[in-house]
Design a protein around this motif. Sequence first.
Motif, PDB file in Angstrom:
ATOM      1  N   LEU A 128       1.992   6.122   3.275  1.00  0.00           N
ATOM      2  CA  LEU A 128       1.685   4.713   3.543  1.00  0.00           C
ATOM      3  C   LEU A 128       0.208   4.415   3.339  1.00  0.00           C
ATOM      4  N   ARG A 129      -0.654   5.342   3.744  1.00  0.00           N
ATOM      5  CA  ARG A 129      -2.084   5.134   3.527  1.00  0.00           C
ATOM      6  C   ARG A 129      -2.424   5.154   2.034  1.00  0.00           C
ATOM      7  N   PRO A 147       1.183  -0.330   7.619  1.00  0.00           N
ATOM      8  CA  PRO A 147       0.120  -0.419   6.620  1.00  0.00           C
ATOM      9  C   PRO A 147      -0.406  -1.846   6.564  1.00  0.00           C
ATOM     10  N   ARG A 148      -1.437  -2.054   5.766  1.00  0.00           N
ATOM     11  CA  ARG A 148      -1.962  -3.412   5.603  1.00  0.00           C
ATOM     12  C   ARG A 148      -1.234  -4.150   4.483  1.00  0.00           C
ATOM     13  N   THR A 149      -0.619  -3.403   3.581  1.00  0.00           N
ATOM     14  CA  THR A 149       0.167  -3.994   2.505  1.00  0.00           C
ATOM     15  C   THR A 149       1.544  -4.378   3.045  1.00  0.00           C
ATOM     16  N   HIS A 154      -2.060   0.211  13.392  1.00  0.00           N
ATOM     17  CA  HIS A 154      -2.156   0.657  12.011  1.00  0.00           C
ATOM     18  C   HIS A 154      -1.494   2.025  11.862  1.00  0.00           C
ATOM     19  N   ARG A 204       3.325  -5.204  -2.685  1.00  0.00           N
ATOM     20  CA  ARG A 204       4.329  -5.003  -1.644  1.00  0.00           C
ATOM     21  C   ARG A 204       4.843  -3.577  -1.699  1.00  0.00           C
ATOM     22  N   ASP A 230      -1.414   1.906   0.514  1.00  0.00           N
ATOM     23  CA  ASP A 230      -2.352   0.845   0.884  1.00  0.00           C
ATOM     24  C   ASP A 230      -3.524   0.768  -0.098  1.00  0.00           C
ATOM     25  N   ARG A 231      -3.839   1.906  -0.717  1.00  0.00           N
ATOM     26  CA  ARG A 231      -4.962   1.945  -1.664  1.00  0.00           C
ATOM     27  C   ARG A 231      -4.499   1.812  -3.110  1.00  0.00           C
TER      28      ARG A 231
END
Length: 345
Positions: A305-306, A242-244, A157, A315, A309-310
Amino acid sequence: MPDQPRSADAPRVDPADIERAAALLDAGQLVAFPTETVYGLGGDAQSPDAVARIYAAKGRPANHPVIVHLPPGGDPRYWAADWPEAAQKLVDAFWPGPLTLIVKRHPRIPDAVSGGQDSVGLRCPSHPVAQALLAAFSARRGGQGGVAAPSANRFGHVSPTTAQHVRDEFGPSIHVLDGGPSDVGIESTIVDLSRGFPALLRPGHVTPDDIARVLGEAPRLPDGSDATAPRASGTLKAHYAPRTPLALLPFDLLEPLLAARTADEPVALVARASRAGAWASAPGVRFVAAPEDPQAYARELYRLLRALDRANVARILIEKLPETIEWIAVNDRLGRAAAAFEAQE
């Protein structure tokens, strides 16, 4: 030489909290602490059990080595079976600072820190909170203590550059020393000296040109063909993600993706303002102007990036950066982040 990180301006941490953290390390527990690069998740480097706790907390493969952090004045030769002249030259030039050296590991050092390899990665950070913690812990070990510390996040991550990022990853389970935002913002440069020549395994704030000026020869650059290179932290193809879902492309290839977006799937666009044009204000596009300076981009990258993600976007679209030596470190991190999603394309 790169500009020195500005961590001397970090918030002051209570000395009692430093001692508490050192005591936790001495007891085999884990502590998250700031460095000038990113926050690290630390454990006693000479305790296989403590190192195993790091791997378990992160979900990190056991064969993926971690870096040993030493205090200023610490003796890297204690950890090394061999200490090349090139290593001392780089230490004199860049320590304390964001440079990790890989050398042959001394037999007294457990192989847990090196993923079973005969080498070990060593670094001395410049952040004052990291230095205070490392000095306090080393004092408990007769001056020879070292802290194994990969980045304080779940494996693969986005790395953390604030104490809150660490808390977001691990909640209250990990003791965190808060030293303010990391100044460099990406992980240390890694140079391998274990094979008789300098080789860059991971680019960072200390550039290949900086290394060449000190050594009088350029390090070999990572091109995927160095089959004998030791495994090193942060060098897997997919990492820092990231998770996205994220795509990294030249701007002219991003435009079709922007045009194809649907109203119920907003996207984030990270690009230079000079290229974004009308896309910067297009409906459904969250535009972020990318820094034009490589060091500024590196400093902001993981925070950005974090945050995205929020941001409730479907995308993240990032403009590919120039393929020049100045951008090698940021390109490396962005490329590994994008690789995590390439199989999904």
